[in-house]
Design an enzyme around this catalytic site. Structure first.
Site, PDB file in Angstrom:
ATOM      1  CG  ASP A 125      -2.512 -47.647 -28.441  1.00 55.99           C
ATOM      2  OD1 ASP A 125      -2.160 -47.683 -27.244  1.00 55.99           O
ATOM      3  OD2 ASP A 125      -3.693 -47.749 -28.799  1.00 55.99           O
ATOM      4  NE  ARG A 127      -4.606 -47.209 -25.618  1.00 57.14           N
ATOM      5  CZ  ARG A 127      -5.803 -46.917 -26.113  1.00 57.14           C
ATOM      6  NH1 ARG A 127      -6.777 -46.556 -25.293  1.00 57.14           N
ATOM      7  NH2 ARG A 127      -6.036 -46.983 -27.413  1.00 57.14           N
TER       8      ARG A 127
END
Length: 196
Positions: A125, A127
């Protein structure tokens, strides 16, 4: 430095919103978009959703994820209760649509979402939710209820100067296609999913 590059009122199926484009450069074709529902009072505790872009789920109604349904549920909720949708241009957990499709191809071979990303040499991930904090501060929002199932989004408020009043769950019923995807979210990322 992020700043508001443009704003306009947009009527939607869910109600009226004031939409702001946030970027560092006015020529950025993919700015973060902030949708503020009509009845929102920014001086109180504000309902907020950090939502990362998912063109496959939101535009083309892919059943591999629940992103489109979460987006619709958010717009309905904030329209009815006041609030802000912060739409972050972080497609595919910030790996981009091309890599996302490559990851999907690996998933067809039996890898889960995390394994597929890692096999491509990408983060599980990638982000960054700090940008959401920046946007809230620019809007002078300092007390929030956060619509999320993701504990990483909760952690970003630690020492941020913004009070996280409470979490509002945003759980969508699984389907036979996305159940394994949601299970990976729960088991690997610790998402707060009580219905699985």
């Amino acid at each position: 430095m992020l700043k508001i590059q443009a704003q306009s009122n947009i009527p939607t199926d869910f109600g009226m919103f004031t939409v702001y484009a946030f970027s560092e450069n006015e020529n950025d074709w993919s700015p973060h978009l902030v949708w503020v529902a009509e009845k929102t009072d920014l001086n109180t505790i504000v309902n907020v959703r950090f939502h990362s872009e998912c063109i496959t789920g939101e535009v083309f109604h892919s059943r591999k994820c629940e992103c489109g349904q979460q987006l619709d549920a958010t717009m309905k909720f904030v329209s009815e209760n006041g609030g802000i949708l912060i739409y972050l241009r972080q497609e595919g957990r910030n790996i981009g649509i091309i890599n996302k499709l490559k990851a999907y191809a690996l998933q067809e071979q039996g890898f889960d979402t995390v394994e597929a990303n890692l096999r491509l040499g990408l983060p599980a991930d990638g982000r960054n939710f700090d940008v959401g904090i920046q946007i809230l501060k620019i809007l002078n929002v300092f007390k929030v209820n956060l619509l999320t199932n993701n504990p990483e989004k909760l952690k970003v408020f630690n020492n941020s100067g913004i009070l996280l009043n409470q979490r509002i769950p945003l759980e969508i019923e699984s389907n036979p296609i996305n159940e394994s995807y949601l299970t990976t979210k729960k088991d690997y990322f610790g998402h707060l999913l009580d219905k699985l």
